[in-house]
Design a protein around this motif. Structure first.
Motif, PDB file in Angstrom:
ATOM      1  N   SER A  48      -6.835   0.660  -1.358  1.00 29.50           N
ATOM      2  CA  SER A  48      -6.179   1.049  -0.114  1.00 29.50           C
ATOM      3  C   SER A  48      -7.193   1.145   1.018  1.00 29.50           C
ATOM      4  CB  SER A  48      -5.486   2.398  -0.297  1.00 29.50           C
ATOM      5  OG  SER A  48      -4.910   2.849   0.919  1.00 29.50           O
ATOM      6  N   SER A 107      -6.729   3.317   3.405  1.00 31.61           N
ATOM      7  CA  SER A 107      -6.642   4.688   3.905  1.00 31.61           C
ATOM      8  C   SER A 107      -6.470   5.649   2.736  1.00 31.61           C
ATOM      9  CB  SER A 107      -5.471   4.837   4.887  1.00 31.61           C
ATOM     10  OG  SER A 107      -4.254   4.485   4.251  1.00 31.61           O
ATOM     11  N   THR A 108      -6.547   6.915   2.991  1.00 28.66           N
ATOM     12  CA  THR A 108      -6.458   7.948   1.962  1.00 28.66           C
ATOM     13  C   THR A 108      -5.117   7.891   1.243  1.00 28.66           C
ATOM     14  OG1 THR A 108      -7.949   9.417   3.152  1.00 28.66           O
ATOM     15  CG2 THR A 108      -6.463  10.435   1.555  1.00 28.66           C
ATOM     16  N   VAL A 109      -5.161   8.046  -0.074  1.00 26.69           N
ATOM     17  CA  VAL A 109      -3.947   8.147  -0.894  1.00 26.69           C
ATOM     18  C   VAL A 109      -3.802   9.595  -1.339  1.00 26.69           C
ATOM     19  CG1 VAL A 109      -2.866   7.498  -3.078  1.00 26.69           C
ATOM     20  CG2 VAL A 109      -3.988   5.762  -1.688  1.00 26.69           C
ATOM     21  N   SER A 152       0.848  -1.186   0.000  1.00 27.24           N
ATOM     22  CA  SER A 152       0.000   0.000   0.000  1.00 27.24           C
ATOM     23  C   SER A 152       0.887   1.241   0.000  1.00 27.24           C
ATOM     24  CB  SER A 152      -0.904  -0.005   1.241  1.00 27.24           C
ATOM     25  OG  SER A 152      -1.696   1.154   1.278  1.00 27.24           O
ATOM     26  N   TRP A 153       0.592   2.171  -0.899  1.00 24.10           N
ATOM     27  CA  TRP A 153       1.321   3.447  -0.966  1.00 24.10           C
ATOM     28  C   TRP A 153       0.361   4.569  -0.589  1.00 24.10           C
ATOM     29  CZ3 TRP A 153       2.024  -0.318  -4.769  1.00 24.10           C
ATOM     30  CH2 TRP A 153       3.322  -0.850  -4.869  1.00 24.10           C
ATOM     31  N   SER A 154       0.824   5.511   0.218  1.00 27.45           N
ATOM     32  CA  SER A 154      -0.043   6.604   0.666  1.00 27.45           C
ATOM     33  C   SER A 154       0.306   7.935   0.023  1.00 27.45           C
ATOM     34  CB  SER A 154       0.031   6.743   2.192  1.00 27.45           C
ATOM     35  OG  SER A 154       1.366   7.047   2.597  1.00 27.45           O
ATOM     36  N   ARG A 155       1.504   8.062  -0.564  1.00 23.64           N
ATOM     37  CA  ARG A 155       1.917   9.306  -1.220  1.00 23.64           C
ATOM     38  C   ARG A 155       2.487   8.957  -2.593  1.00 23.64           C
ATOM     39  NH1 ARG A 155       4.224   9.370   3.656  1.00 23.64           N
ATOM     40  NH2 ARG A 155       6.340   9.240   2.790  1.00 23.64           N
ATOM     41  N   GLU A 199      -6.134  14.596  -2.237  1.00 20.68           N
ATOM     42  CA  GLU A 199      -6.458  13.394  -1.483  1.00 20.68           C
ATOM     43  C   GLU A 199      -7.453  12.537  -2.253  1.00 20.68           C
ATOM     44  OE1 GLU A 199      -7.777  14.402   2.398  1.00 20.68           O
ATOM     45  OE2 GLU A 199      -5.759  14.893   3.131  1.00 20.68           O
TER      46      GLU A 199
END
Length: 650
Positions: A429, A431-433, A388-391, A635
């Motif tokens: 994901s 959570s928020t990306v 999982s990537w968030s940024r 976001e």
């Protein structure tokens, strides 16, 4: 072992590639191994437990030969389900190119068998431009394989000239029970040519086989020329060789009887990597006269079991045949030596050697992985949860900006493959990306280094996509190696900063004009593969994926992708990053959403070409005074809901 054979051709079309695959599968399974054949399908043929037949189309002018239409993702799915220990690429070219990419995405060793000299075929058909492109394609394909097997010393030399290393010699077995001197039939000979010496040829009837050269011996007194085989050149050859007997395609015991019934076997083709029919003639106790070039050089021992004549010298061909036609004692002596020379070359023995090469490929592949650690985009083990990537930050030019991808977008805005990929990541994901797109049309490698890279490092992404270089490569005197060196620095900087990198090779549409730049793009892609390997980056190798070149994926201006093309690239990228079920999701997306781009007016010349020329004359580009669409993070909530803009706070 579990071995997946990916064959460029297969049943019902019987040729050297098909025969080699059938024999290899037969003897591997007899030894307790398991095998699956993936190949082009033909009308009426069906897949079964041991074969997966892909949709195909007939080769123009030669309908018996089928070209598979299977995509890289389709092949990857088949291999993932089968879980092979090694992938065997049988005479790879079109389907094999996709297979080597699919195997790489699954971290599988590959053994490529160089069996067809397609470079010589392109040259023989009078296609000089295609010859150069074909040579580059063959070199790239075999360089990507873990191990390449060549059937003869001449084929090995050719591969080395192309820069292919890790080559081994692996010939072909011969069925010494089916092809045997005892198959000789006086009744058959009397039916074909009573009282005459029979000089025979067996093989495909096509220009590259040079069967027309046999006109040099067709009118020799007391000689009857017999041709076994079929192909697109048959009608022309029947006119050229009016006294010859054409028997068409033969197989099984009919072929063995014909081969043993010859007094002399002739082989005129100069583009053979091996020459299986020579071995079959020798096993039948028949001396051979063959050209002294290519595979026959390893198979015919001059003055022992036949003669090699000077390539292209038809007078020498005629004299060598005349020598054997006029001396029955010599024919018998040569035939006895021929049979003795091949008795040890059985298929079980050759397949045992092949199994040894499979084991070597596994060892080489493991050693390569140990030397170049990095993220592997997919696995044959039970699929772990994808990373999982968030940024996420996208760098590049107009393709990554999304130019021409107007599907479901307001006027003047574009979507693009990188935007679509970010949405896919957010959907998967928990959570928020956060996502930024710094790409701007007309940008080059230098612009990425000077403008986009510094901002990307400020944003501190954990995943960066990089697609750049096309604008450089189409410019005057572009240097692919120098460009690749500069881009290598950028990838190194991103990896050192802790970001994963998805590196994408630039690509071209399947248009005639693309041939002007194909070699530059190929060289640049080759260097980017090295960069990805050296830095442990993910690689989306679109230069090696012919599907992306299909014109339906390109927009009205002929240089950018359509919405369909951007969707295709986004799902390919997601597949490389290890997102599960992306191919199925992509098909569902295509079915539910009409990817129709906004209509355009005017002709291509007035709308696209002349404005480009005018900008060039003024020293301007389409990207002047254009800023990136997302210089700060926006976001993308989990599940792919509407994006929200937010100041970047890495």
């Amino acid at each position: 072992m579990r071995v997946a054979f990916v064959a460029e051709s297969f049943l019902p079309h019987m040729n050297g590639v098909t025969g080699s695959v059938l024999q290899s599968v037969r003897h591997l399974t007899a030894s307790g191994h398991e095998a699956l054949v993936v190949a082009p399908g033909a009308p009426g043929a069906r897949s079964d437990a041991q074969t997966r037949l892909l949709p195909s189309m007939p080769l123009p002018g030669y309908p018996q030969v089928r070209v598979a239409l299977g995509r890289t993702g389709t092949l990857a799915g088949i291999l993932r389900d089968y879980r092979p220990d090694v992938v065997h690429l049988a005479s790879p070219f079109v389907l094999g190119w996709r297979a080597v990419a699919a195997a790489a995405s699954l971290d599988l060793p590959t053994v490529a068998v160089y069996q067809t000299d397609v470079i010589a075929y392109a040259r023989k058909y009078g296609l000089p431009r295609a010859t150069a492109l074909t040579a580059a394609h063959v070199a790239r394909l075999h360089a990507r394989a873990t191990l390449t097997l060549a059937p003869s010393s001449s084929a090995l030399a050719q591969l080395h000239e192309l820069g292919v290393d890790r080559t081994r010699l692996w010939g072909r077995g011969v069925d010494t029970e089916r092809f045997h001197p005892d198959r000789r039939s006086d009744a058959w000979r009397h039916w074909i040519a009573p009282g005459e010496v029979i000089v025979g040829y067996v093989g495909r009837l096509a220009p590259e086989k040079q069967v027309e050269d046999l006109a040099a011996i067709a009118r020799m007194p007391g000689v009857r020329l017999v041709i076994v085989g079929d192909g697109p050149a048959r009608a022309r050859l029947e006119r050229t060789l009016p006294g010859a007997v054409f028997l068409g395609h033969l197989s099984g015991l009919e072929l063995a009887q014909a081969m043993a019934g010859f007094d002399v076997f002739v082989h005129p083709g100069e583009s053979e990597t091996f020459g299986q029919t020579i071995q079959e003639a020798h096993a039948s106790g028949v001396p051979v006269v063959a050209t002294g070039r290519g595979g026959p050089v390893d198979l015919v021992r001059s003055s022992v079991d036949g003669w090699l004549y000077r390539p292209g010298d038809l007078g020498d061909l005629r004299e060598r045949v005349r020598d054997l036609v006029g001396d029955v004692t010599k024919r018998r002596a040569f035939g006895t030596a021929a049979r003795a020379g091949v008795e040890g070359r059985t298929w079980p023995a050759l397949v045992d050697v092949l199994h040894g090469y499979y084991l070597e490929a596994q060892q080489l592949h493991a050693a390569d992985a140990a030397r170049t650690p990095g993220p592997h985009p997919a696995s044959l083990a039970p699929a772990p949860s994808p990373r999982s990537w968030s940024r996420v930050v996208a760098l590049g030019d107009s393709l990554t900006e999304g130019l021409c991808d107007t599907s479901r977008m307001p006027e003047g805005q574009y979507r693009g493959w990188a935007d679509r990929l970010a949405t896919l990541l957010a959907q998967r994901s928990s959570s928020t990306v956060r996502y930024a797109n710094l790409a701007v049309r007309s940008r080059r490698v230098g612009d990425l280094l000077e403008e986009q890279l510094p901002r990307a490092l400020e944003l501190a992404p954990d995943l960066t996509t990089v697609l750049i270089g096309a604008n450089d490569l189409v410019s005057h005197r572009a240097d692919p190696d120098a460009l690749a060196d500069r881009l290598d620095d950028a990838v190194g900087a991103l990896r050192a900063a802790g970001s994963d990198v998805l590196l994408v090779t630039p690509f071209l549409p399947a248009r005639r004009a693309s041939g002007l730049f194909a070699r530059r793009f190929a060289r640049f892609a080759e260097r980017l593969r090295e960069t990805a390997s050296a830095h442990g980056a993910f690689l989306l190798d679109l230069d090696s994926d012919p599907d992306v070149g299909e014109l339906e994926k390109w927009a009205h201006d002929k240089v950018h992708l359509s919405s369909r093309g951007h969707r295709f690239v986004s799902y390919r990228a997601a597949e490389v990053l290890g997102l599960p079920d992306v191919e199925t999701l992509g098909a569902l997306d295509a079915a539910l959403h009409a990817e129709e781009d906004r209509p355009v007016s005017g002709t291509w010349l007035l709308r696209d070409a002349l404005p480009w020329v005018w900008r060039r004359l003024r020293g301007r580009t389409a990207g002047d005074e254009i800023t990136a669409k997302h210089t700060d993070y926006i976001e993308l909530p989990a599940g792919g809901s509407t994006a929200r803009t937010r100041a970047a706070q890495p």
